[in-house]
Design a protein around this motif. Structure first.
Motif, PDB file in Angstrom:
ATOM      1  N   ALA A  71      -6.844  15.329  -3.173  1.00  0.00           N
ATOM      2  CA  ALA A  71      -7.281  14.515  -2.030  1.00  0.00           C
ATOM      3  C   ALA A  71      -8.150  13.351  -2.524  1.00  0.00           C
ATOM      4  O   ALA A  71      -7.973  12.206  -2.105  1.00  0.00           O
ATOM      5  CB  ALA A  71      -8.036  15.379  -1.025  1.00  0.00           C
ATOM      6  N   ARG A  72      -9.058  13.644  -3.437  1.00  0.00           N
ATOM      7  CA  ARG A  72      -9.913  12.562  -3.951  1.00  0.00           C
ATOM      8  C   ARG A  72      -9.055  11.450  -4.570  1.00  0.00           C
ATOM      9  O   ARG A  72      -9.242  10.269  -4.309  1.00  0.00           O
ATOM     10  CB  ARG A  72     -10.905  13.101  -4.996  1.00  0.00           C
ATOM     11  CG  ARG A  72     -11.701  11.994  -5.706  1.00  0.00           C
ATOM     12  CD  ARG A  72     -12.573  12.517  -6.825  1.00  0.00           C
ATOM     13  NE  ARG A  72     -13.669  13.350  -6.348  1.00  0.00           N
ATOM     14  CZ  ARG A  72     -14.791  12.872  -5.818  1.00  0.00           C
ATOM     15  NH1 ARG A  72     -14.976  11.577  -5.698  1.00  0.00           N
ATOM     16  NH2 ARG A  72     -15.724  13.697  -5.405  1.00  0.00           N
ATOM     17  N   ARG A  73      -8.092  11.886  -5.391  1.00  0.00           N
ATOM     18  CA  ARG A  73      -7.254  10.909  -6.089  1.00  0.00           C
ATOM     19  C   ARG A  73      -6.467  10.058  -5.100  1.00  0.00           C
ATOM     20  O   ARG A  73      -6.421   8.834  -5.208  1.00  0.00           O
ATOM     21  CB  ARG A  73      -6.288  11.657  -7.011  1.00  0.00           C
ATOM     22  CG  ARG A  73      -6.250  11.112  -8.394  1.00  0.00           C
ATOM     23  CD  ARG A  73      -5.347  11.856  -9.359  1.00  0.00           C
ATOM     24  NE  ARG A  73      -4.092  12.326  -8.825  1.00  0.00           N
ATOM     25  CZ  ARG A  73      -3.708  13.602  -8.858  1.00  0.00           C
ATOM     26  NH1 ARG A  73      -4.494  14.522  -9.381  1.00  0.00           N
ATOM     27  NH2 ARG A  73      -2.541  13.956  -8.376  1.00  0.00           N
ATOM     28  N   THR A  74      -5.851  10.702  -4.105  1.00  0.00           N
ATOM     29  CA  THR A  74      -4.961   9.946  -3.230  1.00  0.00           C
ATOM     30  C   THR A  74      -5.753   9.078  -2.245  1.00  0.00           C
ATOM     31  O   THR A  74      -5.393   7.924  -2.014  1.00  0.00           O
ATOM     32  CB  THR A  74      -3.992  10.881  -2.489  1.00  0.00           C
ATOM     33  OG1 THR A  74      -4.731  11.895  -1.822  1.00  0.00           O
ATOM     34  CG2 THR A  74      -3.030  11.544  -3.439  1.00  0.00           C
ATOM     35  N   PHE A  75      -6.837   9.602  -1.678  1.00  0.00           N
ATOM     36  CA  PHE A  75      -7.611   8.796  -0.724  1.00  0.00           C
ATOM     37  C   PHE A  75      -8.284   7.614  -1.425  1.00  0.00           C
ATOM     38  O   PHE A  75      -8.330   6.514  -0.879  1.00  0.00           O
ATOM     39  CB  PHE A  75      -8.646   9.656   0.026  1.00  0.00           C
ATOM     40  CG  PHE A  75      -8.030  10.421   1.173  1.00  0.00           C
ATOM     41  CD1 PHE A  75      -7.973   9.874   2.447  1.00  0.00           C
ATOM     42  CD2 PHE A  75      -7.457  11.671   0.966  1.00  0.00           C
ATOM     43  CE1 PHE A  75      -7.380  10.558   3.497  1.00  0.00           C
ATOM     44  CE2 PHE A  75      -6.858  12.366   2.010  1.00  0.00           C
ATOM     45  CZ  PHE A  75      -6.823  11.809   3.279  1.00  0.00           C
ATOM     46  N   THR A  76      -8.784   7.826  -2.634  1.00  0.00           N
ATOM     47  CA  THR A  76      -9.412   6.688  -3.309  1.00  0.00           C
ATOM     48  C   THR A  76      -8.345   5.697  -3.799  1.00  0.00           C
ATOM     49  O   THR A  76      -8.598   4.495  -3.814  1.00  0.00           O
ATOM     50  CB  THR A  76     -10.326   7.125  -4.471  1.00  0.00           C
ATOM     51  OG1 THR A  76      -9.585   7.961  -5.331  1.00  0.00           O
ATOM     52  CG2 THR A  76     -11.545   7.862  -3.984  1.00  0.00           C
ATOM     53  N   ALA A  77      -7.164   6.185  -4.162  1.00  0.00           N
ATOM     54  CA  ALA A  77      -6.097   5.259  -4.579  1.00  0.00           C
ATOM     55  C   ALA A  77      -5.749   4.325  -3.410  1.00  0.00           C
ATOM     56  O   ALA A  77      -5.611   3.101  -3.580  1.00  0.00           O
ATOM     57  CB  ALA A  77      -4.854   6.022  -5.034  1.00  0.00           C
ATOM     58  N   PHE A  78      -5.647   4.903  -2.222  1.00  0.00           N
ATOM     59  CA  PHE A  78      -5.340   4.080  -1.050  1.00  0.00           C
ATOM     60  C   PHE A  78      -6.479   3.083  -0.795  1.00  0.00           C
ATOM     61  O   PHE A  78      -6.249   1.879  -0.595  1.00  0.00           O
ATOM     62  CB  PHE A  78      -5.148   4.966   0.193  1.00  0.00           C
ATOM     63  CG  PHE A  78      -4.880   4.174   1.453  1.00  0.00           C
ATOM     64  CD1 PHE A  78      -3.577   3.858   1.824  1.00  0.00           C
ATOM     65  CD2 PHE A  78      -5.922   3.723   2.254  1.00  0.00           C
ATOM     66  CE1 PHE A  78      -3.318   3.108   2.970  1.00  0.00           C
ATOM     67  CE2 PHE A  78      -5.679   2.980   3.411  1.00  0.00           C
ATOM     68  CZ  PHE A  78      -4.372   2.672   3.765  1.00  0.00           C
ATOM     69  N   ALA A  79      -7.700   3.565  -0.831  1.00  0.00           N
ATOM     70  CA  ALA A  79      -8.842   2.696  -0.525  1.00  0.00           C
ATOM     71  C   ALA A  79      -8.962   1.558  -1.532  1.00  0.00           C
ATOM     72  O   ALA A  79      -9.278   0.416  -1.160  1.00  0.00           O
ATOM     73  CB  ALA A  79     -10.135   3.516  -0.492  1.00  0.00           C
ATOM     74  N   ARG A  80      -8.671   1.825  -2.802  1.00  0.00           N
ATOM     75  CA  ARG A  80      -8.746   0.764  -3.815  1.00  0.00           C
ATOM     76  C   ARG A  80      -7.779  -0.364  -3.492  1.00  0.00           C
ATOM     77  O   ARG A  80      -8.095  -1.542  -3.679  1.00  0.00           O
ATOM     78  CB  ARG A  80      -8.458   1.317  -5.213  1.00  0.00           C
ATOM     79  CG  ARG A  80      -9.714   1.790  -5.942  1.00  0.00           C
ATOM     80  CD  ARG A  80      -9.486   1.932  -7.446  1.00  0.00           C
ATOM     81  NE  ARG A  80      -8.405   2.850  -7.760  1.00  0.00           N
ATOM     82  CZ  ARG A  80      -8.547   4.177  -7.815  1.00  0.00           C
ATOM     83  NH1 ARG A  80      -9.727   4.730  -7.618  1.00  0.00           N
ATOM     84  NH2 ARG A  80      -7.520   4.937  -8.087  1.00  0.00           N
ATOM     85  N   LEU A  81      -6.597   0.033  -2.993  1.00  0.00           N
ATOM     86  CA  LEU A  81      -5.616  -1.001  -2.652  1.00  0.00           C
ATOM     87  C   LEU A  81      -6.020  -1.739  -1.374  1.00  0.00           C
ATOM     88  O   LEU A  81      -5.725  -2.913  -1.196  1.00  0.00           O
ATOM     89  CB  LEU A  81      -4.234  -0.357  -2.458  1.00  0.00           C
ATOM     90  CG  LEU A  81      -3.655   0.260  -3.738  1.00  0.00           C
ATOM     91  CD1 LEU A  81      -2.477   1.180  -3.405  1.00  0.00           C
ATOM     92  CD2 LEU A  81      -3.222  -0.829  -4.714  1.00  0.00           C
ATOM     93  N   ALA A  82      -6.715  -1.031  -0.465  1.00  0.00           N
ATOM     94  CA  ALA A  82      -7.054  -1.631   0.826  1.00  0.00           C
ATOM     95  C   ALA A  82      -8.317  -2.479   0.733  1.00  0.00           C
ATOM     96  O   ALA A  82      -8.394  -3.557   1.338  1.00  0.00           O
ATOM     97  CB  ALA A  82      -7.238  -0.527   1.872  1.00  0.00           C
ATOM     98  N   ASP A  83      -9.329  -1.997  -0.010  1.00  0.00           N
ATOM     99  CA  ASP A  83     -10.642  -2.653   0.008  1.00  0.00           C
ATOM    100  C   ASP A  83     -11.470  -2.109  -1.163  1.00  0.00           C
ATOM    101  O   ASP A  83     -12.117  -1.056  -1.047  1.00  0.00           O
ATOM    102  CB  ASP A  83     -11.307  -2.328   1.367  1.00  0.00           C
ATOM    103  CG  ASP A  83     -12.722  -2.905   1.483  1.00  0.00           C
ATOM    104  OD1 ASP A  83     -13.308  -3.299   0.447  1.00  0.00           O
ATOM    105  OD2 ASP A  83     -13.232  -2.936   2.613  1.00  0.00           O
ATOM    106  N   PRO A  84     -11.456  -2.797  -2.301  1.00  0.00           N
ATOM    107  CA  PRO A  84     -12.103  -2.268  -3.512  1.00  0.00           C
ATOM    108  C   PRO A  84     -13.593  -1.956  -3.332  1.00  0.00           C
ATOM    109  O   PRO A  84     -14.090  -0.968  -3.885  1.00  0.00           O
ATOM    110  CB  PRO A  84     -11.900  -3.390  -4.542  1.00  0.00           C
ATOM    111  CG  PRO A  84     -10.699  -4.142  -4.051  1.00  0.00           C
ATOM    112  CD  PRO A  84     -10.726  -4.053  -2.558  1.00  0.00           C
ATOM    113  N   GLY A  85     -14.295  -2.765  -2.527  1.00  0.00           N
ATOM    114  CA  GLY A  85     -15.725  -2.509  -2.325  1.00  0.00           C
ATOM    115  C   GLY A  85     -15.933  -1.186  -1.609  1.00  0.00           C
ATOM    116  O   GLY A  85     -16.785  -0.366  -1.986  1.00  0.00           O
ATOM    117  N   LEU A  86     -15.130  -0.978  -0.572  1.00  0.00           N
ATOM    118  CA  LEU A  86     -15.202   0.275   0.177  1.00  0.00           C
ATOM    119  C   LEU A  86     -14.816   1.450  -0.730  1.00  0.00           C
ATOM    120  O   LEU A  86     -15.434   2.521  -0.687  1.00  0.00           O
ATOM    121  CB  LEU A  86     -14.253   0.207   1.386  1.00  0.00           C
ATOM    122  CG  LEU A  86     -14.158   1.456   2.238  1.00  0.00           C
ATOM    123  CD1 LEU A  86     -15.504   1.784   2.878  1.00  0.00           C
ATOM    124  CD2 LEU A  86     -13.083   1.283   3.323  1.00  0.00           C
TER     125      LEU A  86
END
Ligand code: NAD
Length: 491
Positions: free
Chosen positions: A200-215
């Motif tokens: 879960a950590r890997r997939t949710f952060t992978a998505f967030a990095r693509l959406a908004d690196p600061g977030l």
């Protein structure tokens, strides 16, 4: 029978009902993927917490459904005020039904996406839990990478309009929490995936990095993703269950749940915004889930393989019938005690002898009606993941694993396409043609089936494996599964 609603609870006689004040319960947990398993497992633990009182009233559950199929769950739960029945079927035939009250709200996201985002962003939401199946995590089985080609994920990354995926919802909610100075919630995966919190950590952060690196950096620094190991066999609701519950418990439930009585939840203690006192209601809260997971994989999952491939050759259709066969039962117990168990790490708080006894009892439960064919399907994924590491660990320790080698031989023999009575075996496996070809070639080229490094590593070169494997395979062909088992177990 009385239609299930909050108002009907006082008149229900054939089932136990929540005795706590549901009107006072607030949803501190938002759950994605309210299916059979969530309703038989996590929601039951929360129900017990609410029944025990002691400050649990802030930990009710708000269910969320994202997919078109979840409209049916909305139509079942909303008119019933979130209530439903759980029926437990014991191996001895005893049956008990209870009404579970932990789900106090249900949102079908396509009806009102903004309501879901705001519920997630609300300060009172402190845990977001998931049973969205393995597919819900959207990672490639081969590389483990997050799949950015998924059209719903692409849609959510472009962020025009309402989200479609759990990643879109959770990320938008975390963006609002950060902007408003509200602490992050914990993301608690309860899916049956090894290292589910890590995934879960890997997939949710992978998505967030693509959406908004600061977030994404904020999420990586603040959101906790505890690992967990969950266990309770929960079949899809059979059609007959509604009528059964109406007749026995006097309750008309639009979507009842049935499960085995056994239940287990081992949960890593890693929560950023508080958690309920799960340990008060039977959850094992631990620092490291990995040894428990290993125990489950090497005893329950590998045990299913030990049973399945011999049972298939012997012509059994149901797991509980095979588990009642004295030879198969002895194989199972001996596999678990002599070969699986020595490869485990210490599992604090678990009596492994009891765990093994309980597995034998669970495998024998006729009410679950699990099939041998289901255990044997996709064996080319399961044997390498669950059994090969046991053999390797045993050989590395200078020990033997003749029973596991014989199970691999029984799989090989089954891939020839007929059981011992000559009845056809249908291989339900993505590698079926290849398995059948190698099984038949192994009659002239004995190691053909196992000389595949992707599935078996270097086992074809290790005499500690090949000797018992070839002996068992020859015996299975000449004398059949019954005689082979008896000879093995006599030794
Ligand atoms: P189910 O079919 O009853 O429910 C699955 C739920 O997940 C549904 O609400 C569905 O809409 C949702 N879902 C599926 N794909 C999704 C996606 N891509 N995004 C968001 N939501 C998605 O199944 P179940 O029996 O409740 O099992 C669910 C999971 O629970 C399993 O995949 C497994 O990881 C875990 N589990 C199940 C059992 C069991 O015996 N059933 C035992 C242990 C663990």
């Amino acid at each position: 029978p009385v239609a299930l609603t909050a108002a009907a609870l006082p008149v229900i006689r054939g089932a136990s009902v929540p005795a706590y004040d549901r009107a006072a319960v607030r949803p501190g947990i938002v759950h994605f993927g309210v299916g059979g398993f969530h309703r038989a497992h996590q929601a039951v633990y929360v129900d017990r917490l609410l029944a025990a009182g002691a400050g649990a009233a802030g930990w009710g559950i708000c269910g969320v459904g994202l997919r078109p199929a979840d409209a049916a769950m909305r139509d079942a739960l909303v008119p019933q005020d979130g209530l439903y029945t759980l029926t437990l079927k014991h191996p001895d035939g005893a049956v008990e039904t209870s009404v579970v009250g932990a789900i106090v709200d249900y949102l079908y996201a396509p009806d009102d996406p903004e309501a879901v985002v705001e519920r997630l962003a609300a300060p009172e939401t402190r845990i977001v839990s998931l049973t969205i199946t393995e597919g819900g995590y959207n990672f490639s089985a081969t590389t483990g990478d997050f799949d950015t080609e998924n059209p719903d994920v692409r849609h959510d990354l472009e962020a025009n309009g309402a989200p479609r995926t759990v990643f879109g919802y959770v990320t938008e909610a975390l963006r609002r929490r950060r902007a408003r100075g509200v602490p992050a919630f914990t993301v608690m995966s309860c899916d049956n995936i090894e290292g589910n919190g890590h995934v879960a950590r890997r997939t949710f952060t992978a998505f967030a990095r693509l959406a908004d690196p600061g977030l994404a950096a904020w999420i990586e620094g603040t959101v906790r993703f505890p690992n967990s190991m969950v266990d309770r066999i929960t079949p899809a609701t059979p059609d007959a269950l509604r009528a059964e519950v109406a007749a026995r418990a006097g309750v008309d439930d639009r979507w009842p749940v049935v499960a085995e009585p056994y239940t287990q939840w081992v949960l890593e203690d890693d929560f950023g915004a508080g958690r309920p006192h799960f340990e008060d209601v039977g959850v094992q809260v631990v620092d490291d889930v990995a040894p428990y997971e290993l125990m489950k994989l090497r005893l329950l999952n590998a045990g299913h393989q030990a049973l399945g491939h011999f049972a298939r050759l012997l012509g059994y259709e149901f797991v509980h019938d095979a588990a009642a066969d004295p030879d198969v039962r002895t194989l199972l117990r001996r596999y678990m005690q002599d070969e699986g168990r020595p490869t485990l790490r210490p599992v604090p708080g678990i009596d492994v002898d009891d765990y093994i006894d309980t597995l034998l009892e669970r495998f024998s439960n006729p009410a679950i009606a699990d099939t041998v064919a289901r255990l044997c399907q996709d064996a080319s994924d399961r044997i390498p993941k669950w059994l090969v590491p046991v053999i390797t660990a045993r050989l590395d320790d200078g020990a033997a694993a003749p029973l596991v080698a014989a199970v691999v031989a029984a799989w090989t023999r089954g891939c020839e396409g007929t059981d011992d009575a000559g009845a056809p075996i249908v291989l339900n496996d993505r590698h079926a043609p290849d398995l059948a070809e190698r099984a038949s070639r192994s009659r002239s080229e004995p190691l053909a089936f196992v000389a595949v490094p992707d599935l078996f590593g270097d086992l074809a070169h290790r005499p500690g494996f090949t000797e018992p494997y070839l002996a068992a395979l020859a015996s299975l062909r000449e004398r059949g599964a019954r005689a082979t088992l008896r000879a093995l177990l006599a030794g």
